[in-house]
Design an enzyme around this catalytic site. Structure first.
Site, PDB file in Angstrom:
ATOM      1  N   ARG A 104       0.860  -1.200   0.000  1.00 25.43           N
ATOM      2  CA  ARG A 104       0.000   0.000   0.000  1.00 25.43           C
ATOM      3  C   ARG A 104       0.879   1.226   0.000  1.00 25.43           C
ATOM      4  NH1 ARG A 104      -4.710   0.462   4.352  1.00 25.43           N
ATOM      5  NH2 ARG A 104      -2.935   0.810   5.699  1.00 25.43           N
ATOM      6  N   THR A 108      -1.266   7.455  -0.559  1.00 22.89           N
ATOM      7  CA  THR A 108      -2.551   7.307  -1.270  1.00 22.89           C
ATOM      8  C   THR A 108      -3.355   6.096  -0.788  1.00 22.89           C
ATOM      9  OG1 THR A 108      -1.609   5.870  -2.958  1.00 22.89           O
ATOM     10  CG2 THR A 108      -1.470   8.241  -3.364  1.00 22.89           C
ATOM     11  N   ASP A 200       0.480  -3.249  12.121  1.00 21.69           N
ATOM     12  CA  ASP A 200       0.967  -3.575  10.770  1.00 21.69           C
ATOM     13  C   ASP A 200       1.345  -5.064  10.736  1.00 21.69           C
ATOM     14  OD1 ASP A 200       2.724  -1.877   8.277  1.00 21.69           O
ATOM     15  OD2 ASP A 200       2.828  -4.042   8.548  1.00 21.69           O
ATOM     16  N   ASP A 203       4.936  -5.982   9.431  1.00 19.90           N
ATOM     17  CA  ASP A 203       5.982  -5.585  10.384  1.00 19.90           C
ATOM     18  C   ASP A 203       5.998  -6.495  11.603  1.00 19.90           C
ATOM     19  OD1 ASP A 203       6.883  -3.562   8.812  1.00 19.90           O
ATOM     20  OD2 ASP A 203       5.911  -1.938   9.921  1.00 19.90           O
TER      21      ASP A 203
HETATM   22  C1  PRP Z   1      -1.008  -4.841   4.452  1.00 23.34           C
HETATM   23  C2  PRP Z   1      -1.791  -6.119   4.531  1.00 23.34           C
HETATM   24  C3  PRP Z   1      -2.614  -6.075   3.270  1.00 23.34           C
HETATM   25  C4  PRP Z   1      -2.892  -4.601   3.111  1.00 23.34           C
HETATM   26  C5  PRP Z   1      -4.307  -4.341   3.523  1.00 23.34           C
HETATM   27  O1  PRP Z   1       0.067  -4.956   3.596  1.00 23.34           O
HETATM   28  O2  PRP Z   1      -0.976  -7.265   4.641  1.00 23.34           O
HETATM   29  O3  PRP Z   1      -1.951  -6.594   2.137  1.00 23.34           O
HETATM   30  O4  PRP Z   1      -1.986  -3.912   3.990  1.00 23.34           O
HETATM   31  O5  PRP Z   1      -4.644  -3.019   3.311  1.00 23.34           O
HETATM   32  P1  PRP Z   1      -5.748  -2.568   2.227  1.00 23.34           P
HETATM   33  O6  PRP Z   1      -6.922  -3.458   2.446  1.00 23.34           O
HETATM   34  O7  PRP Z   1      -6.023  -1.148   2.617  1.00 23.34           O
HETATM   35  O8  PRP Z   1      -5.158  -2.693   0.873  1.00 23.34           O
HETATM   36  P2  PRP Z   1       1.079  -3.733   3.314  1.00 23.34           P
HETATM   37  O9  PRP Z   1       0.561  -2.901   2.201  1.00 23.34           O
HETATM   38  O10 PRP Z   1       1.385  -3.046   4.605  1.00 23.34           O
HETATM   39  O11 PRP Z   1       2.350  -4.444   2.721  1.00 23.34           O
HETATM   40  P3  PRP Z   1       3.378  -5.452   3.402  1.00 23.34           P
HETATM   41  O12 PRP Z   1       2.641  -6.758   3.626  1.00 23.34           O
HETATM   42  O13 PRP Z   1       4.434  -5.599   2.375  1.00 23.34           O
HETATM   43  O14 PRP Z   1       3.855  -4.867   4.692  1.00 23.34           O
HETATM   44  N1  URA Z   2      -2.432  -3.234   6.853  1.00 21.27           N
HETATM   45  C1  URA Z   2      -2.026  -3.681   8.069  1.00 21.27           C
HETATM   46  O1  URA Z   2      -1.032  -4.406   8.172  1.00 21.27           O
HETATM   47  N2  URA Z   2      -2.742  -3.328   9.143  1.00 21.27           N
HETATM   48  C2  URA Z   2      -3.838  -2.554   9.062  1.00 21.27           C
HETATM   49  O2  URA Z   2      -4.467  -2.261  10.111  1.00 21.27           O
HETATM   50  C3  URA Z   2      -4.233  -2.086   7.806  1.00 21.27           C
HETATM   51  C4  URA Z   2      -3.523  -2.455   6.711  1.00 21.27           C
END
Ligand code: PRP
Ligand code: URA
Length: 209
Positions: A104, A108, A200, A203
């Protein structure tokens, strides 16, 4: 319209509490997500079709049941979806695993795709897209778009925690996709995080806080 199923099994709910707790460290978080992945795989496979086969037990001939129908494909959304896959594979070891890499954009909140690798026999599989979090729904919608563009016709989505906003967005964009969750939370905050959520997911899973 896609249906929403909440897995309210006590073991799933108990483990989810410790997954949410900020005192839970990376090692335990990872173990719990893996365990809940297995428990949710058990629930999501409840309706798989069966067929009867003839076998011979040490005692006599018998008719018994084995899985029938299309083969399964798991598609974790990178990174955090990876945390649920090994647990699922413990119950469905023959499933093939595709990967869709999305993150994400922090400003945005729009998903950015950076990697796609899927099984070659896409049309012949029932897919389960996996990610711990369904927040705005942008990532899930984009991952399922990506799968459909490449020929997938049977897709379900499974996550630990969903926000109502994400559920609505996914149902709107992909009305053919059923959604399986462990908890439906209250809302998103101004940064797009699920409230109360778990923070997160990527993380916490990989210790990159
Ligand atoms: C997190 C999570 C989803 C997304 C959800 O990933 O694992 O993929 O956010 O958010 P959304 O429904 O608003 O799209 P992130 O984008 O943080 O990436 P990462 O797994 O690489 O940390
Ligand atoms: N992605 C995450 O990892 N946590 C949230 O709460 C939303 C998006």
């Amino acid at each position: 319209m896609g249906k929403v199923f909440v897995f309210d099994h006590p073991l799933i709910q108990h483990k989810l509490t410790y997954i949410r707790d900020k005192k839970t460290g990376t090692k335990e978080f990872r173990e719990l997500v893996d365990e809940v992945g297995s428990l949710m795989a058990f629930e999501i496979t409840r309706e798989l079709p069966l067929e009867e086969v003839e076998i011979e037990t040490p005692v006599q001939k018998a008719t018994s049941k084995v899985l029938a129908g299309k083969k399964l494909g798991l598609v974790p959304i990178l990174r955090a979806g990876i945390g649920m896959v090994d647990g699922m594979l413990k119950l469905i070891p023959a499933a093939k695993v595709g990967h869709i890499g999305l993150y994400r954009d922090p400003k945005t909140l729009q998903p950015v795709e950076y990697y796609v690798k899927l099984p070659s026999d896409i049309e012949e599989r029932d897919f389960i897209v996996v990610d711990p979090m369904l927040a705005t729904g942008g990532s899930a919608v984009a991952a399922i778009n990506s799968l459909k563009t490449r020929g997938a016709t049977s897709i379900r989505f499974m996550c630990l925690i969903a926000a109502p906003e994400g559920v609505d967005a996914l149902k709107e964009a992909h009305p053919d996709v059923d959604i399986y969750i462990a908890a439906l939370d209250e809302k998103l905050n101004e940064k797009g995080y699920i409230v109360p959520g778990l923070g997160d997911a990527g993380d916490r899973l990989f210790g990159t806080m």
